[in-house]
Design a protein around this motif. Structure first.
Motif, PDB file in Angstrom:
ATOM      1  N   ALA A 392      11.644  27.122  -9.535  1.00  0.00           N
ATOM      2  CA  ALA A 392      12.876  27.523 -10.243  1.00  0.00           C
ATOM      3  C   ALA A 392      12.598  28.055 -11.643  1.00  0.00           C
ATOM      4  O   ALA A 392      11.954  27.387 -12.452  1.00  0.00           O
ATOM      5  CB  ALA A 392      13.821  26.330 -10.312  1.00  0.00           C
ATOM      6  N   ASP A 393      13.147  29.211 -11.939  1.00  0.00           N
ATOM      7  CA  ASP A 393      13.026  29.766 -13.292  1.00  0.00           C
ATOM      8  C   ASP A 393      13.957  29.042 -14.254  1.00  0.00           C
ATOM      9  O   ASP A 393      13.665  28.928 -15.440  1.00  0.00           O
ATOM     10  CB  ASP A 393      13.398  31.255 -13.288  1.00  0.00           C
ATOM     11  CG  ASP A 393      12.547  32.038 -12.313  1.00  0.00           C
ATOM     12  OD1 ASP A 393      11.333  32.126 -12.560  1.00  0.00           O
ATOM     13  OD2 ASP A 393      13.086  32.520 -11.292  1.00  0.00           O
ATOM     14  N   ASP A 419       6.354  26.964 -18.274  1.00  0.00           N
ATOM     15  CA  ASP A 419       7.359  28.015 -18.084  1.00  0.00           C
ATOM     16  C   ASP A 419       8.625  27.363 -17.529  1.00  0.00           C
ATOM     17  O   ASP A 419       8.638  26.178 -17.200  1.00  0.00           O
ATOM     18  CB  ASP A 419       6.819  29.091 -17.141  1.00  0.00           C
ATOM     19  CG  ASP A 419       7.483  30.446 -17.409  1.00  0.00           C
ATOM     20  OD1 ASP A 419       8.501  30.482 -18.132  1.00  0.00           O
ATOM     21  OD2 ASP A 419       6.981  31.451 -16.894  1.00  0.00           O
ATOM     22  N   GLY A 420       9.676  28.168 -17.420  1.00  0.00           N
ATOM     23  CA  GLY A 420      10.934  27.639 -16.913  1.00  0.00           C
ATOM     24  C   GLY A 420      11.859  27.274 -18.060  1.00  0.00           C
ATOM     25  O   GLY A 420      11.410  26.882 -19.142  1.00  0.00           O
ATOM     26  N   VAL A 421      13.174  27.442 -17.826  1.00  0.00           N
ATOM     27  CA  VAL A 421      14.157  27.148 -18.869  1.00  0.00           C
ATOM     28  C   VAL A 421      15.101  26.059 -18.374  1.00  0.00           C
ATOM     29  O   VAL A 421      15.631  26.144 -17.269  1.00  0.00           O
ATOM     30  CB  VAL A 421      14.985  28.415 -19.227  1.00  0.00           C
ATOM     31  CG1 VAL A 421      15.957  28.117 -20.364  1.00  0.00           C
ATOM     32  CG2 VAL A 421      14.067  29.572 -19.597  1.00  0.00           C
ATOM     33  N   LEU A 422      15.295  25.053 -19.213  1.00  0.00           N
ATOM     34  CA  LEU A 422      16.230  23.976 -18.889  1.00  0.00           C
ATOM     35  C   LEU A 422      17.550  24.228 -19.617  1.00  0.00           C
ATOM     36  O   LEU A 422      17.578  24.313 -20.846  1.00  0.00           O
ATOM     37  CB  LEU A 422      15.636  22.632 -19.328  1.00  0.00           C
ATOM     38  CG  LEU A 422      16.548  21.408 -19.193  1.00  0.00           C
ATOM     39  CD1 LEU A 422      16.906  21.138 -17.735  1.00  0.00           C
ATOM     40  CD2 LEU A 422      15.864  20.173 -19.803  1.00  0.00           C
ATOM     41  N   ALA A 455      19.051  32.409 -20.786  1.00  0.00           N
ATOM     42  CA  ALA A 455      17.904  31.859 -20.033  1.00  0.00           C
ATOM     43  C   ALA A 455      17.267  32.937 -19.175  1.00  0.00           C
ATOM     44  O   ALA A 455      16.038  33.041 -19.094  1.00  0.00           O
ATOM     45  CB  ALA A 455      18.372  30.689 -19.171  1.00  0.00           C
ATOM     46  N   ILE A 456      18.124  33.760 -18.544  1.00  0.00           N
ATOM     47  CA  ILE A 456      17.604  34.811 -17.654  1.00  0.00           C
ATOM     48  C   ILE A 456      16.732  35.796 -18.432  1.00  0.00           C
ATOM     49  O   ILE A 456      15.688  36.237 -17.956  1.00  0.00           O
ATOM     50  CB  ILE A 456      18.773  35.548 -16.945  1.00  0.00           C
ATOM     51  CG1 ILE A 456      19.454  34.604 -15.940  1.00  0.00           C
ATOM     52  CG2 ILE A 456      18.294  36.833 -16.259  1.00  0.00           C
ATOM     53  CD1 ILE A 456      20.736  35.173 -15.327  1.00  0.00           C
ATOM     54  N   SER A 457      17.177  36.119 -19.643  1.00  0.00           N
ATOM     55  CA  SER A 457      16.457  37.183 -20.370  1.00  0.00           C
ATOM     56  C   SER A 457      15.513  36.629 -21.442  1.00  0.00           C
ATOM     57  O   SER A 457      14.984  37.392 -22.254  1.00  0.00           O
ATOM     58  CB  SER A 457      17.466  38.143 -21.001  1.00  0.00           C
ATOM     59  OG  SER A 457      18.261  37.404 -21.892  1.00  0.00           O
TER      60      SER A 457
END
Ligand code: G6P
Length: 510
Positions: A392-393, A419-422, A455-457
Motif C-alpha cells: 500500500a502506498d 516509503d508509504g504515507v500514513l 499523500a498521492i502527490s
C-alpha cells in the motif's frame, strides 16, 4: 503481604501463580480439525507476545473467556502460559458481552458515536460476570502475586479482587478511550465503575487526555483529590455507596492509586521481520498486479466498527472519484473489514450501510478492468496483512474515536523501505505519538480529500523523511517497552518494597 497489613479473615484460598493476566478473551483460539477434534492455537496479539517473557519468569496464568458459549474446559498449559477459562453462558454473552460491554460501555466510551443503551439487567449481568472473573483470579493467584487486568469489560474486577485478596498487587489497563465527564456522567452506574477501577494500584490509559478524564470523573463523583498522576483514595469514607477497599498501603489516611497514560504498541520488530520475508515481498508485488497495477494503492484495515470512520473514508474517496480528482485506474482502495460483534444491532446496521456504499461506488465508477474498492469482509493471516501493508502506498486510518489504533503502527513497522504515507485521524490515540503522519479530522471530508491528494502527490523525499520519523517512534516504543513501563510502576506497589519509598522513586521517574 503489604507491610503491617494482613489479609482479611475470610480471605479466599491461594493459588500458585505469581503473575496473572485477566482479560475478557483468552489469548488462544479454539481450532476444530476436519476430524472433529479440537485444539488451541495462540492468537497473534501483541499483548500476549509482550507478556510471554514475564509469564515464563513468574509462573504466569491467563484468565479469560474461550470465545464460545458454555465452553467449559480444565485449565491447561499453552507455550508456557497457564490458560484458565471463565465460561460464559449464552445469556452472559447476550447481557454482559454484547449488551453492557459492547452496547453500553463501548459506544459511551467512544464519544457516543452510536447511542449507548442502558439496561438494568445488562448491568446486573456485568456485575455478576465481573465477580466470576474476580473469583477465578483470586483462586489462581499466589500469595502476594501481581495481577494485571485488561480493558473495559472488567472494570469492576479490581475492587472485587481487592476485597477477596488484599495481598495482591493489582494493575488495570483500559485499551479504549475514557470519555470526558459530560459523556461519562450519562452512565447510571458511573460511581460504581469508578469505585471498581480504584480497587487497582495502577490504572493505565492510552492517552494523557484519557487519564485526565478519569481523574476528573473521580473528583466529580467521589470528591477524592488528585495530584499529578495520583488519586488519593481515603481509607475512611462514610459517604453513601463508598466502601473502603482492603487494608493496603497507608499514606496518612488514604491509599494512592496511579492513573496515567501508558500508550500501547505492537511487536514492531516481528512485523518488520515478516515484511522482509521474500514470500511477503513477492505477495505484495502480486497483490498490486492482481489489482491491475494502480499508480496508487490505498489501504484501510479495520474491525467493522462504527468508531473506525469507514463510511467517512468511503465518502471522501467516492467524492474524489465523482469530482474527477482521481480515476479508478489510478487510485484503488483495498478495504479489509474484519467481522465483529455481529449480533449487536449497531454493527449489523453498519455492515449494511458500508456494503451499500461500497456497492454504489463500485457500480458508479467501476469499469470491467478496474474496481475502485476491493472490499473484504473477513480477517487475514498476519503474512497477508504484512503483504498488504508493503503493497500500500497510502494507509488510511480515519477513526472517529479510537483508543490507540494498532493498524497505524503495524503499517509503519512494515515499511522498512521508508516509503508509504500514513493518513491518520487525530481522534486515534496513535496521533499523540505519530505526529509526522498526515493528521486529519475525519469529520472534515474536504480536509480528508486534501490530505489524500497530498499523500498521492507527495515527493519521495518527503515520504521518506516522514516515514523515518514514524518508524523511529514505533520501533523504539514497542509493546515490550509498554508492558515493562507499566509493570515497573506497578512493581513499586508490590509487597517487596515499602510503599512510601517506592512511590517516591516512581515520582522521580514520571
Ligand atoms: C478492542 C477492545 C478489545 C477487544 C477487541 C475485539 O480492541 O479493546 O478488548 O477484545 O476490540 O473485540 P471483541 O469484542 O471481539 O473481543
Amino acid at each position: 503481604m503489604n507491610g503491617t497489613d494482613s489479609g482479611s479473615e475470610n480471605a479466599s484460598p491461594r493459588g500458585e501463580y505469581g503473575f496473572v493476566v485477566v482479560s475478557n478473551r483468552l489469548p488462544v483460539d479454539r481450532v476444530i480439525a476436519a476430524d472433529g477434534s479440537s485444539s488451541w492455537a495462540r492468537s497473534p496479539g501483541g499483548l500476549v507476545t509482550a507478556l510471554e517473557p514475564v509469564m515464563r519468569q513468574n509462573e504466569g496464568a491467563w484468565i479469560g473467556w474461550g470465545g464460545q458459549p458454555d465452553l467449559e474446559f480444565e485449565p491447561f498449559d499453552n507455550e508456557g502460559i497457564r490458560v484458565v477459562p471463565v465460561p460464559l453462558s449464552a445469556p452472559d454473552i447476550e447481557n454482559y458481552y454484547e449488551g453492557f460491554s459492547n452496547d453500553t460501555l463501548w459506544p459511551l466510551y467512544h464519544d457516543v458515536i452510536a447511542p449507548p443503551s442502558f439496561h438494568r439487567e445488562w448491568w446486573e449481568s456485568y456485575v455478576e460476570v465481573n465477580q466470576r472473573f474476580a473469583q477465578a483470579t483470586a483462586a489462581a493467584a499466589a500469595e502476594g502475586a501481581t495481577v494485571w487486568e485488561q480493558d473495559y469489560q472488567l472494570q469492576l474486577v479490581p475492587k472485587m479482587l481487592r476485597e477477596l485478596r488484599p495481598d495482591l498487587t493489582i494493575g488495570f489497563f483500559n485499551h479504549i478511550p475514557f470519555p470526558p465527564y459530560g459523556i461519562y456522567s450519562q452512565l447510571p452506574w458511573r460511581a460504581q465503575i469508578i469505585e471498581g477501577l480504584l480497587g487497582a494500584d495502577v490504572i493505565g490509559f492510552q492517552r494523557i487526555a484519557d487519564a485526565g478524564n478519569f481523574q476528573r470523573a473521580v473528583r466529580r463523583l467521589k470528591g477524592y483529590s488528585t495530584k499529578g498522576t495520583y488519586v488519593e483514595v481515603p481509607l475512611l469514607d462514610n459517604s453513601p455507596g463508598v466502601r473502603v477497599f482492603g487494608p493496603i498501603k497507608r499514606q496518612g489516611s488514604f491509599r494512592t492509586v496511579v492513573a496515567r497514560a501508558f500508550p500501547i504498541s505492537i511487536d514492531a520488530k516481528s512485523f518488520e521481520d515478516l515484511a522482509r520475508e521474500p514470500s511477503v515481498q513477492a505477495r505484495a508485488h502480486q497483490i498490486r498486479q492482481e489489482l491491475g497495477n494502480p499508480r496508487t494503492l490505498m489501504l484501510g484495515v479495520d474491525r467493522l466498527d462504527y468508531t473506525k470512520g469507514i463510511g467517512h473514508r468511503l465518502k471522501a474517496y467516492g467524492e474524489m472519484l465523482a469530482d474527477g480528482l482521481i480515476s479508478p485506474e489510478d487510485v484503488t482502495l483495498v478495504q479489509v473489514a474484519n467481522p465483529s460483534r455481529e449480533r449487536v444491532q449497531a454493527y449489523m446496521a453498519l455492515r449494511d450501510e458500508i456494503e451499500l456504499t461500497v456497492g454504489r461506488i463500485n457500480g458508479d465508477f467501476g469499469t470491467i478492468a478496474h474496481t475502485p474498492i476491493s472490499y473484504h469482509h473477513h480477517g487475514y493471516p498476519r503474512e497477508e496483512m504484512a503483504a498488504l501493508y508493503v503493497a500500500a502506498d497510502i494507509m488510511l486510518v480515519t477513526a472517529l474515536r479510537d483508543g490507540m489504533n494498532l493498524v497505524a503502527k503495524e503499517y509503519v513497522a512494515c515499511r522498512f523501505d521508508e516509503d508509504g504515507v500514513l493518513v491518520l485521524s487525530e481522534f486515534a490515540g496513535a496521533s499523540d505519538e505519530l505526529k509526522r503522519a498526515l493528521l486529519i479530522n475525519p469529520h472534515d471530508i474536504d480536509g480528508m480529500k486534501d490530505a489524500i491528494l497530498q499523500a498521492i502527490s507527495m515527493p519521495k523525499r518527503d515520504r521518506q523523511a516522514r516515514m523515518r520519523s514514524l518508524r523511529k517512534r514505533v520501533l523504539e516504543n514497542d509493546v515490550a517497552r509498554w508492558s515493562t513501563d507499566f509493570l515497573r510502576v506497578l512493581g513499586t506497589y508490590s509487597h517487596h518494597g515499602a510503599a512510601g519509598h517506592t512511590l517516591h522513586e516512581e515520582r522521580k521517574t514520571t
